[in-house]
Design a protein around this motif. Structure first.
Motif, short mmCIF file in Angstrom:
data_model
loop_
_atom_site.label_atom_id
_atom_site.label_comp_id
_atom_site.label_asym_id
_atom_site.label_seq_id
_atom_site.Cartn_x
_atom_site.Cartn_y
_atom_site.Cartn_z
N ASP A 189 -16.08 -5.07 12.01
CA ASP A 189 -15.50 -5.94 11.01
C ASP A 189 -14.28 -5.23 10.43
O ASP A 189 -14.37 -4.09 9.96
CB ASP A 189 -16.53 -6.21 9.90
CG ASP A 189 -16.04 -7.22 8.87
OD1 ASP A 189 -14.81 -7.38 8.72
OD2 ASP A 189 -16.90 -7.82 8.20
N PRO A 190 -13.10 -5.88 10.45
CA PRO A 190 -11.90 -5.23 9.93
C PRO A 190 -12.04 -4.75 8.49
O PRO A 190 -11.38 -3.79 8.08
CB PRO A 190 -10.83 -6.32 10.04
CG PRO A 190 -11.32 -7.22 11.13
CD PRO A 190 -12.81 -7.21 11.01
N VAL A 191 -12.90 -5.41 7.72
CA VAL A 191 -13.10 -5.01 6.32
C VAL A 191 -13.61 -3.58 6.21
O VAL A 191 -13.32 -2.87 5.25
CB VAL A 191 -14.06 -6.00 5.62
CG1 VAL A 191 -14.40 -5.53 4.21
CG2 VAL A 191 -13.46 -7.40 5.59
N LEU A 192 -14.35 -3.14 7.23
CA LEU A 192 -14.90 -1.78 7.20
C LEU A 192 -13.81 -0.72 7.33
O LEU A 192 -13.98 0.41 6.87
CB LEU A 192 -15.94 -1.62 8.32
CG LEU A 192 -16.74 -0.32 8.36
CD1 LEU A 192 -17.48 -0.07 7.05
CD2 LEU A 192 -17.74 -0.37 9.53
N GLY A 193 -12.70 -1.08 7.96
CA GLY A 193 -11.57 -0.15 8.05
C GLY A 193 -11.85 1.08 8.89
O GLY A 193 -11.45 2.19 8.52
N ARG A 244 0.82 -1.21 0.00
CA ARG A 244 0.00 0.00 0.00
C ARG A 244 0.86 1.25 0.00
O ARG A 244 0.51 2.26 -0.62
CB ARG A 244 -0.94 -0.01 1.21
CG ARG A 244 -1.82 1.22 1.32
CD ARG A 244 -2.81 1.10 2.47
NE ARG A 244 -3.80 0.06 2.21
CZ ARG A 244 -4.75 -0.30 3.07
NH1 ARG A 244 -4.82 0.31 4.26
NH2 ARG A 244 -5.62 -1.24 2.76
N HIS A 293 -22.60 3.44 5.96
CA HIS A 293 -22.35 2.07 5.56
C HIS A 293 -23.50 1.17 6.02
O HIS A 293 -23.96 0.29 5.27
CB HIS A 293 -21.03 1.57 6.16
CG HIS A 293 -20.67 0.18 5.75
ND1 HIS A 293 -21.08 -0.92 6.48
CD2 HIS A 293 -19.96 -0.31 4.71
CE1 HIS A 293 -20.63 -2.02 5.90
NE2 HIS A 293 -19.94 -1.68 4.82
#
Length: 460
Positions: free
Chosen positions: A396-400, A25, A457
């Protein structure tokens, strides 16, 4: 980020490997290049100002522009820019600093060993404890216990000591001899209706059970940072260390206190050992020892350990441990001046005077819809975000969420370093009440913007 081929950002991407960074990244996003500092503030290449809420890496206790420390380094560089401490050599600054540390150390009758970082000094202590037990006739007593979610460094040994899985992943760690016990996170690990004292007792019982499983005769030391900063600013629950120290004494296990972050005023006392009534056999310090102006660390070793090292060195003809820069005179001179400034300016008194405002502003976030827990001691604090306040369910880690909050804080001129979705605060000890308000005002705006993102979201 500048995209010019010869920009600092492009040159960074082309040449550097950054610690604790998503390297892939980073190639897309590039660095934030910091060019100067002023008190609690730092500035980037566009001369944009930021408050650094974490003092660099928990270390710039006197801020980023203390001229007295620069002068101390310059004067020593002019007088003697380098000499070593191998083979009985020494310099006035390293002698002076060692004496100063022995006078203020919580360790009884300490001897001082110098290194260059927290990782190096904790690694050294492990090695020296192993030699100590060999010398005193306990060669089987070598295992080292630390806590899950603790952080003690990045060498092979200290990464193994560290209780964070990310420090082990794909590194073939932890190596043998290192075991981990319960993290004393009352918010996350406490049972419904369980008091802090009862939870502390359960942690001590877990430690006792681990020792019995491993064999207490095989365990050399228990290593603990008084406040588990990198683990999320985990403040020990009431009576925790009292009960843990009783277990250690019962089994003749050395107590190593890692004050690399907590030392020199951070908890409102010179050392967190005073804050929590700890009696260490060994204590390690770094970071604020020189306010991070020069790399230096130290171990304070109790008399029995020192005597064993002395015996072994005489038997083998040398104390076969050390680094080229152990007791470097320039960092030593800067550390001396740092300790002098701490006294001259009553920095600990200042910390105590601003802590009520710091705590008041920190606690005010407890009612925010995203905030599950607020905790801290002295000028250390943390705000932990959760998806559900009642169940403590994390996002949820995907949400950041942590990454989004970090970006919003950066836009508002606040440098934060999230630990998952927990935002720690460890500002320079020189921070004023008005600057505390400014710091938390910025964080509050970023938190509200993060809450809006979460709500949007959920709506979709």
């Amino acid at each position: 980020m500048s995209t010019a081929a010869n920009s600092l950002e492009a040159r960074d991407i082309a040449s550097l490997i950054h610690p604790y960074c998503d390297l892939a990244r980073h190639e897309d996003e590039g660095p934030l290049v910091i060019t100067r500092g002023d008190g609690i503030y730092i500035y980037d290449t566009a001369d944009r100002q930021y408050i650094d809420s974490i003092s660099g890496l928990w270390c710039a206790s006197l801020g980023f522009s203390e001229p007295a420390l620069a002068e101390a380094a310059y004067e020593q560089l002019k007088r003697l820019p380098y000499y070593h401490t191998f083979h009985g050599k020494s310099t006035p600054p390293v002698i002076d600093l060692a004496e100063r540390l022995t006078r203020i150390s919580p360790v009884a009758e300490p001897r001082i060993f110098f290194a260059n970082s927290g990782s190096e000094i904790n690694d050294s202590v492990i090695k020296l404890i192993w030699q100590y037990n060999n010398v005193v006739g306990r060669p089987e007593k070598k295992k080292i216990v630390s806590r899950r979610r603790s952080y003690h460094g990045s060498t092979i040994a200290t990464s193994s000591l560290t209780g964070l899985s990310i420090a082990h992943a794909d590194f073939d760690l932890p190596i043998d001899r290192f075991v981990h016990t319960t993290c004393p996170d009352y918010y996350r690990e406490g049972l419904p209706g369980e008091s802090e004292e009862a939870f502390a007792g359960r942690c001590a019982a877990d430690l006792e059970a681990l020792l019995q499983e491993e064999g207490p005769e095989t365990v050399a030391a228990f290593v603990a940072d008084p406040v588990m900063c990198t683990g999320g600013v985990i403040v020990p629950p009431a009576t925790y260390f009292e009960q843990v120290q009783a277990v250690l004494r019962r089994h003749d296990i050395l107590f190593v206190v890692d004050e690399v972050i907590c030392g020199f005023g951070r908890t409102g006392n010179q050392f967190a050992c005073e804050t929590y009534d700890l009696q260490p056999d060994v204590m390690t310090v770094a970071k604020a020892l020189s306010s991070a102006y020069q790399p230096i660390s130290a171990a304070m070793l109790s008399r029995p350990i020192w005597e064993a090292l002395r015996e072994a060195s005489h038997r083998h003809g040398t104390f076969a441990h050390g680094f080229t820069y152990s007791g470097h005179p320039v960092p030593a001179a800067v550390a001396i001046r740092t300790l002098e400034l701490m006294e001259e300016r009553d920095i600990i008194g200042h910390v105590r005077s601003v802590v009520p405002r710091f705590r008041e502003r920190l606690e005010a976030f407890r009612g925010h819809p995203l905030v599950g827990d607020v905790r801290g001691v002295g000028l250390l604090g943390a705000v932990e975000l959760v998806a559900d306040k009642r169940t403590k369910r994390p996002f949820d880690p995907v949400l950041g969420v942590g990454a989004y909050g970090t970006a919003r804080n950066l836009e508002l001129g606040l440098i934060v370093r999230p630990l998952g979705d927990t935002f720690p605060f460890c500002p320079p000890l020189i921070i004023t009440e008005s600057q505390i308000d400014d710091m938390f005002d910025r964080f509050g705006r970023a938190l509200d913007e993060t809450a809006a993102m979460v709500a949007n979201h959920a709506a979709t």
